[in-house]
Design an enzyme around this catalytic site. Structure first.
Site, PDB file in Angstrom:
ATOM      1  N   GLY A  95     -23.117  40.333  27.613  1.00  0.00           N
ATOM      2  CA  GLY A  95     -22.867  39.862  28.975  1.00  0.00           C
ATOM      3  C   GLY A  95     -22.310  40.944  29.884  1.00  0.00           C
ATOM      4  O   GLY A  95     -22.281  40.796  31.104  1.00  0.00           O
ATOM      5  N   ARG A  96     -21.831  42.011  29.262  1.00  0.00           N
ATOM      6  CA  ARG A  96     -21.302  43.108  30.094  1.00  0.00           C
ATOM      7  C   ARG A  96     -21.520  44.441  29.400  1.00  0.00           C
ATOM      8  O   ARG A  96     -20.683  45.333  29.475  1.00  0.00           O
ATOM      9  CB  ARG A  96     -19.821  42.903  30.380  1.00  0.00           C
ATOM     10  CG  ARG A  96     -18.959  42.772  29.150  1.00  0.00           C
ATOM     11  CD  ARG A  96     -17.545  43.052  29.550  1.00  0.00           C
ATOM     12  NE  ARG A  96     -16.632  42.776  28.465  1.00  0.00           N
ATOM     13  CZ  ARG A  96     -15.348  43.027  28.534  1.00  0.00           C
ATOM     14  NH1 ARG A  96     -14.843  43.558  29.622  1.00  0.00           N
ATOM     15  NH2 ARG A  96     -14.565  42.763  27.540  1.00  0.00           N
ATOM     16  N   LYS A 111     -20.174  49.575  27.629  1.00  0.00           N
ATOM     17  CA  LYS A 111     -19.463  48.306  27.815  1.00  0.00           C
ATOM     18  C   LYS A 111     -18.802  48.318  29.192  1.00  0.00           C
ATOM     19  O   LYS A 111     -18.085  49.254  29.517  1.00  0.00           O
ATOM     20  CB  LYS A 111     -18.409  48.186  26.710  1.00  0.00           C
ATOM     21  CG  LYS A 111     -17.678  46.879  26.622  1.00  0.00           C
ATOM     22  CD  LYS A 111     -16.940  46.838  25.285  1.00  0.00           C
ATOM     23  CE  LYS A 111     -15.976  45.677  25.190  1.00  0.00           C
ATOM     24  NZ  LYS A 111     -15.277  45.676  23.885  1.00  0.00           N
ATOM     25  N   GLY A 124     -19.472  40.800  34.269  1.00  0.00           N
ATOM     26  CA  GLY A 124     -20.178  41.918  33.639  1.00  0.00           C
ATOM     27  C   GLY A 124     -19.406  43.224  33.618  1.00  0.00           C
ATOM     28  O   GLY A 124     -19.907  44.229  33.116  1.00  0.00           O
ATOM     29  N   ARG A 175     -19.650  53.487  23.732  1.00  0.00           N
ATOM     30  CA  ARG A 175     -19.257  53.335  22.324  1.00  0.00           C
ATOM     31  C   ARG A 175     -20.449  53.542  21.407  1.00  0.00           C
ATOM     32  O   ARG A 175     -21.597  53.352  21.795  1.00  0.00           O
ATOM     33  CB  ARG A 175     -18.534  52.015  22.128  1.00  0.00           C
ATOM     34  CG  ARG A 175     -19.333  50.910  21.553  1.00  0.00           C
ATOM     35  CD  ARG A 175     -18.528  49.634  21.480  1.00  0.00           C
ATOM     36  NE  ARG A 175     -19.485  48.527  21.498  1.00  0.00           N
ATOM     37  CZ  ARG A 175     -19.160  47.257  21.539  1.00  0.00           C
ATOM     38  NH1 ARG A 175     -17.906  46.888  21.602  1.00  0.00           N
ATOM     39  NH2 ARG A 175     -20.089  46.328  21.532  1.00  0.00           N
ATOM     40  N   ARG A 182     -24.977  41.828  14.513  1.00  0.00           N
ATOM     41  CA  ARG A 182     -23.836  40.989  14.162  1.00  0.00           C
ATOM     42  C   ARG A 182     -24.317  39.800  13.344  1.00  0.00           C
ATOM     43  O   ARG A 182     -25.522  39.500  13.350  1.00  0.00           O
ATOM     44  CB  ARG A 182     -23.197  40.431  15.446  1.00  0.00           C
ATOM     45  CG  ARG A 182     -22.873  41.489  16.472  1.00  0.00           C
ATOM     46  CD  ARG A 182     -23.319  41.057  17.884  1.00  0.00           C
ATOM     47  NE  ARG A 182     -23.197  42.182  18.819  1.00  0.00           N
ATOM     48  CZ  ARG A 182     -22.080  42.487  19.452  1.00  0.00           C
ATOM     49  NH1 ARG A 182     -21.027  41.736  19.311  1.00  0.00           N
ATOM     50  NH2 ARG A 182     -22.040  43.545  20.248  1.00  0.00           N
ATOM     51  N   ASP A 241     -20.030  36.419  16.314  1.00  0.00           N
ATOM     52  CA  ASP A 241     -20.685  37.437  17.143  1.00  0.00           C
ATOM     53  C   ASP A 241     -19.887  38.741  17.161  1.00  0.00           C
ATOM     54  O   ASP A 241     -20.369  39.755  17.667  1.00  0.00           O
ATOM     55  CB  ASP A 241     -20.892  36.925  18.583  1.00  0.00           C
ATOM     56  CG  ASP A 241     -19.606  36.404  19.195  1.00  0.00           C
ATOM     57  OD1 ASP A 241     -19.019  35.478  18.618  1.00  0.00           O
ATOM     58  OD2 ASP A 241     -19.178  36.925  20.233  1.00  0.00           O
ATOM     59  N   ASN A 242     -18.681  38.708  16.610  1.00  0.00           N
ATOM     60  CA  ASN A 242     -17.865  39.920  16.558  1.00  0.00           C
ATOM     61  C   ASN A 242     -17.719  40.434  15.132  1.00  0.00           C
ATOM     62  O   ASN A 242     -16.789  41.188  14.828  1.00  0.00           O
ATOM     63  CB  ASN A 242     -16.479  39.652  17.162  1.00  0.00           C
ATOM     64  CG  ASN A 242     -16.556  39.396  18.662  1.00  0.00           C
ATOM     65  OD1 ASN A 242     -17.483  39.846  19.326  1.00  0.00           O
ATOM     66  ND2 ASN A 242     -15.592  38.670  19.197  1.00  0.00           N
ATOM     67  N   ASP A 251     -15.457  45.214  18.623  1.00  0.00           N
ATOM     68  CA  ASP A 251     -14.877  44.365  19.658  1.00  0.00           C
ATOM     69  C   ASP A 251     -13.364  44.335  19.656  1.00  0.00           C
ATOM     70  O   ASP A 251     -12.729  43.426  19.155  1.00  0.00           O
ATOM     71  CB  ASP A 251     -15.479  42.953  19.619  1.00  0.00           C
ATOM     72  CG  ASP A 251     -16.541  42.841  20.677  1.00  0.00           C
ATOM     73  OD1 ASP A 251     -16.336  43.406  21.754  1.00  0.00           O
ATOM     74  OD2 ASP A 251     -17.584  42.210  20.423  1.00  0.00           O
TER      75      ASP A 251
HETATM   76  P1  AMP Z   1     -16.081  38.676  23.095  1.00  0.00           P
HETATM   77  O1  AMP Z   1     -15.702  37.544  22.163  1.00  0.00           O
HETATM   78  O2  AMP Z   1     -14.964  39.203  23.908  1.00  0.00           O
HETATM   79  O3  AMP Z   1     -16.791  39.749  22.363  1.00  0.00           O
HETATM   80  O4  AMP Z   1     -17.109  38.112  24.179  1.00  0.00           O
HETATM   81  C1  AMP Z   1     -17.896  36.969  23.990  1.00  0.00           C
HETATM   82  C2  AMP Z   1     -19.045  36.952  24.955  1.00  0.00           C
HETATM   83  O5  AMP Z   1     -18.585  36.985  26.314  1.00  0.00           O
HETATM   84  C3  AMP Z   1     -20.013  38.092  24.809  1.00  0.00           C
HETATM   85  O6  AMP Z   1     -21.307  37.561  24.991  1.00  0.00           O
HETATM   86  C4  AMP Z   1     -19.625  39.013  25.946  1.00  0.00           C
HETATM   87  O7  AMP Z   1     -20.703  39.815  26.370  1.00  0.00           O
HETATM   88  C5  AMP Z   1     -19.213  38.035  27.026  1.00  0.00           C
HETATM   89  N1  AMP Z   1     -18.280  38.607  28.008  1.00  0.00           N
HETATM   90  C6  AMP Z   1     -17.017  39.020  27.802  1.00  0.00           C
HETATM   91  N2  AMP Z   1     -16.465  39.487  28.935  1.00  0.00           N
HETATM   92  C7  AMP Z   1     -17.412  39.392  29.903  1.00  0.00           C
HETATM   93  C8  AMP Z   1     -17.475  39.705  31.308  1.00  0.00           C
HETATM   94  N3  AMP Z   1     -16.433  40.233  31.962  1.00  0.00           N
HETATM   95  N4  AMP Z   1     -18.626  39.446  31.953  1.00  0.00           N
HETATM   96  C9  AMP Z   1     -19.686  38.906  31.324  1.00  0.00           C
HETATM   97  N5  AMP Z   1     -19.692  38.596  30.021  1.00  0.00           N
HETATM   98  C10 AMP Z   1     -18.574  38.827  29.304  1.00  0.00           C
HETATM   99 MG    MG Z   2     -18.054  40.404  21.301  1.00  0.00          MG
END
Ligand code: AMP
Ligand code: MG
Length: 455
Positions: A95-96, A111, A124, A175, A182, A241-242, A251
């Site tokens: 997502g970002r 990232k 994002g 990175r 994953r 997913d992590n 992550d």
């Molecule tokens: P995470 O558990 O932090 O790895 O994130 C879970 C999901 O949220 C992943 O699909 C990330 O890409 C998305 N995500 C986290 N932060 C953002 C952000 N600021 N904008 C868009 N997507 C995000």
């Molecule tokens: Mg993640």
């Protein structure tokens, strides 16, 4: 923009997008006017065959921000699914972030590069503080010998972003990982019902079969999580997913190192139930691997009962593999010739009872100063007699017990000062005690410390 200003020919391989087009969405970084390089990992850049001098030029910063895309490079956002705090989300994805491609056999990923089709409610973007935090903590993990994604660079974008606390300066972290597959990548493929995609994904991961993949990932994760436990690392958001297939830590959002030993330690502000508490990590690892096994079932056997039986059998290998890896890690920490799990567990009970600084204890032990850290001297003495009787090689201990870890108060202080270099220097040479760095070995008070995801 093309990369004609580059002194080298940069070839980023789009192997992921070629093998798995269903998981790759062509995407572009949000343009930024004047990205500034905040930190560059020169040894890692050299390992990847990148030109360090060029990375330090404005064009290099544009490359690291995702704005200058070498000819033939096809940045993509990767699709994946995942169980977040136990609930399944069939569509997460980058997502970002963007996968720029692979270079010298490793993924280069950005990232904080702007919104993608997977951004859902998010903007994002990423802020300077959390990206520098990931840089420091991931490089500390690498220096501790723990498999991890690496940090190549952080560039400030000059573009502010809005967070609850107000406007923050934006950044992109470059990175590097063996790959970015994953558990959630396999869950995504399985959920599409496309058997061929699942088969290609298994092959892309370098496995000979689904069972081969499952067995390998179980071993890697058992070993990885044992190493986290041995250094007091709390990942903080072990959603599927992590969790990588490569066995690399990934992550670094809400992660943190524990000072006072307490298995119930949780730092993440959103982990209100303590699902991802320090002491829960081994069992959460097993739960996540069971989700991987489920995703792989159609590729294990056409007959579901037979697939389940085969997967269950290898999953049963996780606990013994974890216990063995942890026992071995504690053996080394205690300087012993052979693992002694009861001796290690009894020590942890002592440390827990008095909330002793976990990292500091092992250095004090090798220096004959550990007794001073406990109030209940009789309990310590009784344990110490057993330890001495086990014949520890005290001289071997300092090579595995770090003096410097990225302690929470030090990370916060470094980020607030804007200069992470002194802390980075300490934690990337974690076993090398230096008089001038005494301050970096001191425990802080973690009480009430909070970390954040997706920051
Ligand atoms: P995470 O558990 O932090 O790895 O994130 C879970 C999901 O949220 C992943 O699909 C990330 O890409 C998305 N995500 C986290 N932060 C953002 C952000 N600021 N904008 C868009 N997507 C995000
Ligand atoms: Mg993640």
């Amino acid at each position: 923009m093309s990369i004609t200003s580059s002194p080298m020919s940069l070839a980023l391989d789009d192997r992921f997008a070629r093998d798995l087009p269903e998981l790759a969405v062509a995407s572009q970084a949000t343009p930024v006017d004047d990205p500034q390089l905040l930190i560059l990992n020169e040894p890692l850049a050299a390992e990847l065959g990148l030109d360090v001098d060029w990375l330090r030029t404005p064009a290099g910063a544009q490359f690291l921000a995702g704005n200058l895309v070498p000819d033939g490079t096809r940045p993509v956002a990767q699709a994946y699914a995942g169980h977040q705090f136990g609930g399944f989300n069939p569509r997460l994805g980058d997502g970002r972030a963007l996968l720029l491609g692979s270079i010298n056999g490793r993924d280069l990923h950005l990232k904080g590069s702007g919104p993608t089709t997977f951004s859902r409610g998010g903007d994002g973007f990423a802020a300077v503080g959390p990206m520098l935090r990931e840089y420091v903590v991931s490089e500390a993990m690498h220096a501790l010998g723990i498999p991890t994604t690496r940090s190549l660079a952080v560039v400030a974008t000059g573009r502010p972003l809005r967070r609850e606390t107000g406007l923050l300066p934006g950044a992109v972290l470059a990175r590097v990982a063996t790959n970015h597959l994953r558990v959630g990548s396999f869950q995504y493929a399985a959920a599409t019902g496309n058997r061929d995609l699942l088969t290609r994904l298994i092959a892309h991961a370098g496995a000979a079969s689904a069972m081969d993949l499952l067995t390998t990932v179980i071993d890697r994760q058992a070993s990885l999580i044992a190493q986290w436990m041995c250094v007091g690392f709390i990942h903080g958001v072990m959603n599927t997913d992590n969790m990588t297939i490569s066995g690399e830590t990934i992550d670094y959002g809400p992660c943190a190192f524990m000072d006072a030993y307490d298995p119930a330690t949780v730092f993440s502000s959103i982990d209100t139930q303590g699902r991802y508490a320090y002491g829960n990590q081994p069992v959460i690892g097993e739960w996540n691997l069971a989700r991987l096994a489920e995703a792989l079932l159609p590729a294990i056997h056409d007959d579901e009962d037979q697939a389940v039986a085969a997967a269950t059998e290898v999953l049963h290998g996780y606990r013994p593999a974890y216990v063995e890896a942890w026992g071995e890690g504690m053996r080394a920490k205690l300087g012993l010739a052979a693992p002694d799990v009861p001796l290690a567990n009894d020590l942890l009970a002592l440390l827990h009872a008095e909330r002793v600084d976990y990292t500091g204890f092992f250095r004090a032990l090798s220096r004959g100063r550990a007794r001073d850290l406990l109030v209940d001297r009789d309990a310590f003495d009784a344990w110490h007699v057993r330890w001495v009787a086990a014949g520890p090689d005290v001289a071997s201990m300092d090579a595995v017990n770090p003096v410097y870890i990225p302690r929470n108060h030090l990370v916060e202080e470094a980020l607030a000062s804007g200069d992470v270099a002194p802390l980075l220097d300490a934690v990337t040479h974690p076993f090398e005690e230096r008089e001038s760095l005494e301050r970096f070995a001191e425990p802080g008070t973690d009480e009430g410390y909070r970390t954040f995801c997706g920051t």
